[in-house]
Design a protein around this motif. Sequence first.
Motif, PDB file in Angstrom:
ATOM      1  N   CYS A 218       3.158  46.263 -18.424  1.00  0.00           N
ATOM      2  CA  CYS A 218       2.956  46.661 -19.786  1.00  0.00           C
ATOM      3  C   CYS A 218       3.574  46.412 -21.054  1.00  0.00           C
ATOM      4  O   CYS A 218       4.543  46.516 -21.035  1.00  0.00           O
ATOM      5  CB  CYS A 218       2.396  48.177 -20.281  1.00  0.00           C
TER       6      CYS A 218
ATOM      7  N   ALA B 220       3.092  46.967 -25.033  1.00  0.00           N
ATOM      8  CA  ALA B 220       2.777  47.910 -26.345  1.00  0.00           C
ATOM      9  C   ALA B 220       3.210  46.935 -27.639  1.00  0.00           C
ATOM     10  O   ALA B 220       4.592  46.375 -27.943  1.00  0.00           O
ATOM     11  CB  ALA B 220       2.843  49.190 -26.297  1.00  0.00           C
TER      12      ALA B 220
ATOM     13  N   GLY C 194       1.840  55.317 -30.614  1.00  0.00           N
ATOM     14  CA  GLY C 194       1.823  54.114 -30.204  1.00  0.00           C
ATOM     15  C   GLY C 194       0.227  53.350 -30.889  1.00  0.00           C
ATOM     16  O   GLY C 194      -0.569  53.911 -31.854  1.00  0.00           O
TER      17      GLY C 194
ATOM     18  N   SER D  65      -1.785  48.812 -26.521  1.00  0.00           N
ATOM     19  CA  SER D  65      -0.930  48.177 -25.131  1.00  0.00           C
ATOM     20  C   SER D  65      -1.904  47.280 -24.999  1.00  0.00           C
ATOM     21  O   SER D  65      -3.483  46.875 -24.525  1.00  0.00           O
ATOM     22  CB  SER D  65      -0.836  49.296 -24.076  1.00  0.00           C
TER      23      SER D  65
ATOM     24  N   THR E 292      -6.742  46.522 -22.510  1.00  0.00           N
ATOM     25  CA  THR E 292      -6.291  47.005 -23.630  1.00  0.00           C
ATOM     26  C   THR E 292      -6.649  48.203 -24.114  1.00  0.00           C
ATOM     27  O   THR E 292      -7.500  48.576 -23.828  1.00  0.00           O
ATOM     28  CB  THR E 292      -7.025  46.167 -24.557  1.00  0.00           C
TER      29      THR E 292
ATOM     30  N   CYS F 157      -1.655  51.525 -18.840  1.00  0.00           N
ATOM     31  CA  CYS F 157      -1.134  51.262 -20.423  1.00  0.00           C
ATOM     32  C   CYS F 157      -0.827  52.631 -21.140  1.00  0.00           C
ATOM     33  O   CYS F 157      -1.803  52.688 -21.125  1.00  0.00           O
ATOM     34  CB  CYS F 157      -0.880  49.422 -20.822  1.00  0.00           C
TER      35      CYS F 157
ATOM     36  N   LEU G 205       0.214  54.896 -23.641  1.00  0.00           N
ATOM     37  CA  LEU G 205       0.683  54.633 -25.268  1.00  0.00           C
ATOM     38  C   LEU G 205       1.522  55.832 -26.148  1.00  0.00           C
ATOM     39  O   LEU G 205       1.242  55.461 -27.066  1.00  0.00           O
ATOM     40  CB  LEU G 205      -1.340  54.416 -25.855  1.00  0.00           C
TER      41      LEU G 205
ATOM     42  N   TYR H 184       7.853  53.401 -22.069  1.00  0.00           N
ATOM     43  CA  TYR H 184       8.464  52.256 -22.714  1.00  0.00           C
ATOM     44  C   TYR H 184       9.824  52.154 -22.568  1.00  0.00           C
ATOM     45  O   TYR H 184      10.789  52.907 -23.825  1.00  0.00           O
ATOM     46  CB  TYR H 184       8.310  51.579 -24.411  1.00  0.00           C
TER      47      TYR H 184
END
Length: 125
Positions: A33, A35, A47, A50, A57, A105, A107, A112
């Motif tokens: 993933c 972003a 976010g 991603s 997406t 993924c 957001l 991350y």
Amino acid sequence: QVQLVESGGGSVQAGGSLRLSCAVSGDIVSRFCMAWFRQVPGKEREGVASIGDDGGTAYADSVKGRFTISSDNAESTLYLQMNALKPEDTAMYYCAADLQRQRSCWLHWAFYNKWGQGTQVTVSS
């Protein structure tokens, strides 16, 4: 060692376009993933978009229909095409990778674990 380096930020008038790039070292583009996030001083990192290893997406409601995230595995680069920019899009934009997830993924910044240094986008009215 994974490194992410953003570029392409700048100043633009409302209604204009910019394309952000994120050069990625390490074989992670199209495998995990990735972003784009943005942040203004005093606010939580938000976010924006991603993309997963399957090309799936997700977008923040505020940018749907205006921004497009994409990746180029051969170039090891993540992109964010931003159209119809608004003054409220002004922020520092960061690319990020979640090395523990491949698709569907999140957001949210907390998922991350690799980040770039950011590139500033300023949209004037």
